[in-house]
Design an enzyme around this catalytic site. Structure first.
Site, PDB file in Angstrom:
ATOM      1  N   GLY A  89       0.799  -1.227   0.000  1.00 25.77           N
ATOM      2  CA  GLY A  89       0.000   0.000   0.000  1.00 25.77           C
ATOM      3  C   GLY A  89       0.822   1.262   0.000  1.00 25.77           C
ATOM      4  N   CYS A  90       2.079   1.160  -0.368  1.00 20.49           N
ATOM      5  CA  CYS A  90       2.927   2.344  -0.436  1.00 20.49           C
ATOM      6  C   CYS A  90       3.239   2.644  -1.892  1.00 20.49           C
ATOM      7  CB  CYS A  90       4.242   2.083   0.284  1.00 20.49           C
ATOM      8  SG  CYS A  90       4.242   2.770   1.945  1.00 20.49           S
ATOM      9  N   VAL A  91       3.127   3.874  -2.292  1.00 19.02           N
ATOM     10  CA  VAL A  91       3.465   4.222  -3.661  1.00 19.02           C
ATOM     11  C   VAL A  91       4.976   4.118  -3.861  1.00 19.02           C
ATOM     12  CG1 VAL A  91       3.187   5.927  -5.476  1.00 19.02           C
ATOM     13  CG2 VAL A  91       1.523   5.801  -3.640  1.00 19.02           C
ATOM     14  N   SER A  92       5.712   4.401  -2.774  1.00 18.67           N
ATOM     15  CA  SER A  92       7.160   4.238  -2.835  1.00 18.67           C
ATOM     16  C   SER A  92       7.492   2.876  -2.223  1.00 18.67           C
ATOM     17  CB  SER A  92       7.816   5.350  -2.047  1.00 18.67           C
ATOM     18  OG  SER A  92       7.170   5.487  -0.802  1.00 18.67           O
TER      19      SER A  92
END
Lengths: 373, 318
Positions: A121-124
């Site tokens: 769930g992290c874009v990075s």
């Protein structure tokens, strides 16, 4: 006929215009029961949620009108961090603070940047590593390719690393709101933050379970094994499974049936972790009241209040209560001078009458004068 | 999302180890359904790579088309590279070998006049929410003789003619492919969006955006250490009004977050539903600024100014 046709048309009429025509009694049939045809139409206002105006105020100030976990329940370092961010008002300064944390984060070895350590769930890209130190506290390490995310990871690492498992599991994701960073960070970023916390809690739990399994294979006295402790004080704890309270005191107990089985029944709930029973900062409300009363009335030189209710959980005195039934109290006070042991105990019992009548089952008292210590 | 409609091609025409040609720059919605079809039918997917200008290699594409090719499924305008493919030529090459062409026009229909007759594509898809319409709806255009020859992929009400216990007969297209109660509100909304855009005039929109596109690209080039993806615009090469980019040593998500919170500028960061493309470019994510006819030059100026401030903020923390 004409009157009935008039009243018929009136009947049609009154569904739209009830009030004025009702007063014209000559048109309405004199029989009282037919008045029921001409009910007034009223509109009832639907109750609106009373919290809506206060919610926006609460959102602006992140105040206690929202049911957030109280800051006192957070691990000490995390409380410090929350206070720091709350004292920084300007969003840009908050960013700078965040970046500062991230910059000082201990780097994570590349061998730990594995799939199991990756935060969903992290874009990075974010990785979190956890292991237990010699005191059975959880140590965290983290890294990210985005500096803002790294800052968030650093907050969590600084706030949670080196703490015992139960404390980590008790942290509710709510505290992200206390930081005030939610104003500064996009929702998807926040999701990453919450997912980081969840992953850290999940890893802490796993480590505790594994450690317990290791211990059990050695210990032959403990009944069953993993006890389930409900953390009643925080229903919003952010883990999927029931948190497991791992107690070092398991190995300290003499293995009697009473001590070995904490059970998961609600009667045996304890409000605090057994590990910290000797630590007075985690006293429940009764423990605090006892302490305050004794401090006020006896001006003690030394005072120790210890909640040992867990040792008695499951027997008659504790059943039906919410923990906080048995205490050890050690008081060193001038007030005891010239008094016999019995009189000293009576003095303490007298001060705690209210508690004794409201669920306190037993006190084990050590009452000394300063010269006797 | 409409490409699942084309999975119905997974029955007859794609039998055997026949080719579907895609580009590496395709949106996931023009890759994943083909992968599903390939799993079912054993078809082979081939991907056109980028040339040195950073756009799909047309020569490479022409070479790939052979007698074995059944479908050429490509984008009209790339949502990440801003490049435009020469669809009329591609359709010629495909038809010469008996292959069909599916055009992903999601990024072109909202920005220019797209004429299915002159392009001569067999199928075309576009998305409502990219053309000022509501979400949850799009459309598939297909040549009528092709659609009539295709079996339904979804069964239920509306798509039938007669229903018996052991078999049913089907309606003519388009009903044949629209089982169930349709998304009525969404369709009406899309209709309103189409009327709105037509009222402005697609050619007008295109001409205006061409200028804006060049201005955006030019202004962005002035940002230090920036890498803009896709071809450089020139007389012969036109770009759509969007720029995907990365700034050295700064994560695109950091840029997007700061731009949003500190400057009120909204851009997108991530892989823009084009992971294979990012992988081939050697990056995990990029930032993207995209414009539409409602943007003005001042928006570009504000964005570039904000971007420069953002870059210096993060650089000061290195």
């Amino acid at each position: 006929m004409s009157s009935s046709s008039i009243s018929a048309s009136l009947r049609l009429f009154t569904t739209k215009f009830p009030n004025p025509l009702l007063s014209h009694k000559t048109f309405i049939s004199p029989k009282p029961h037919s008045l029921s045809f001409f009910k007034t139409i009223s509109f009832q206002k639907l109750p609106t949620t009373p919290s809506s105006p206060s919610l926006s105020a609460a959102a602006a100030s992140a105040s206690s009108s929202l049911p957030l976990q109280p800051i006192e329940e957070l691990p000490p370092k995390l409380q410090e961090i929350v206070n720091l961010f709350q004292s920084v008002q300007e969003p840009k300064a908050k960013y700078e603070q965040l970046l500062f944390y991230g910059k000082n984060l201990k780097p994570l070895g590349t061998q730990f940047k594995t799939k199991e350590n990756k935060v969903e769930g992290c874009v990075s890209q974010v990785w979190v590593r956890a292991y237990l130190d010699s005191d059975k506290n959880v140590v965290f390490e983290a890294d990210s390719d985005s500096v803002l995310t790294k800052g968030l990871a650093a907050l969590l690492v600084n706030g949670l690393s080196g703490r015992p498992v139960e404390e980590i599991l008790r942290v509710s994701p709510d505290f992200a709101m206390l930081l005030g960073l939610q104003q500064s960070l996009t929702p998807s970023r926040n999701n990453g933050f919450l997912n980081m916390l969840r992953l850290m809690q999940k890893k802490a739990l796993q480590l505790a379970v594994e450690a317990e399994k290791g211990k059990l294979s050695m210990s032959e006295k403990v009944d069953g094994g993993i006890e389930s402790v409900n953390f009643e004080s925080n229903p919003d704890v952010g883990v999927e499974e029931n948190p497991v309270g791992i107690s070092d005191s398991l190995s300290q107990m003499d293995g009697s049936a009473e001590n070995g089985n904490f059970g998961s029944n609600s009667n045996a709930r304890v409000e605090e972790s057994p590990v910290q029973s000797s630590n007075s900062d985690s006293l429940g409300s009764r423990g605090v009241r006892i302490k305050e009363k004794l401090e006020r009335e006896l001006s003690p030189v030394e005072l120790e209040v210890e909640d040992i209710s867990y040792q008695h959980a499951g027997h008659a005195g504790a059943r039906g209560s919410d923990g906080e039934t048995h205490f050890n109290v050690k008081v060193v006070s001038k007030e005891f001078e010239g008094k016999s042991l019995v009189k000293r105990h009576r003095l303490v019992y007298g001060l705690l009458q209210e508690e004794l009548q409201s669920g306190l089952h037993a006190l084990s008292i050590v009452a000394k004068t300063p010269s006797e210590v | 999302m409409l490409f699942k409609d084309l999975c119905l091609l997974g029955d007859k025409p794609l039998v055997g180890r026949l080719l579907v040609i895609l580009t590496i720059a395709e949106h996931h919605s023009n890759i994943v359904p083909w992968q599903l079809v390939a799993q079912k039918t054993g078809a082979i997917l081939k991907y056109v790579t980028l040339n040195e200008n950073g756009a799909p290699d047309i020569g490479n594409l022409k070479q790939m088309i052979s007698r074995k090719t059944k479908i050429v499924a490509v984008h009209h305008v790339s949502n990440m590279l801003a490049s435009v493919l020469p669809i009329e030529e591609i359709a010629h090459w495909a038809h010469d070998v008996g292959a069909k062409v599916l055009l992903d026009a999601c990024q072109s229909v909202p920005h220019m006049a797209v004429n299915v007759q002159s392009l001569d594509v067999d199928f075309l898809v576009a998305s409502s929410h990219k053309m000022c319409g509501p979400t949850g709806i799009g459309f598939l255009y297909g040549k009528s003789e092709l659609l009539s020859a295709m079996p339904p992929f979804l069964g239920g009400g509306e798509m039938i003619s007669d229903v018996y216990l052991d078999h049913s007969t089907y309606a003519e297209p388009p009903s044949r492919f629209e089982a169930g109660t349709p998304a009525i509100g969404e369709a009406i909304g899309l209709g309103a969006a189409i009327d709105y855009l037509s009222g402005i005039g697609m050619q007008n929109i295109h001409d205006y955006e061409l200028e804006l596109a060049n201005y955006l690209h030019e202004s962005l080039r002035a940002v230090p250490n920036i890498r803009i993806y896709g071809p450089v615009p020139s007389g012969s090469i036109r770009r759509a009004a969007l720029c995907s980019f990365n700034v050295d040593n700064i994560h695109p998500t950091d840029i997007a977050t700061f731009l949003d919170q500190q400057h009120g500028v909204a851009i997108r960061s991530g892989h823009h539903c084009a992971q294979p493309l990012h992988r081939s470019l050697g990056v995990s994510a990029s930032a993207r600024a995209s414009l539409h006819f409602y943007n003005v030059k001042e928006d570009v100026d504000d964005f570039v100014r904000a971007l420069k401030d953002t870059v210096s903020f993060f650089n000061s923390y290195k």
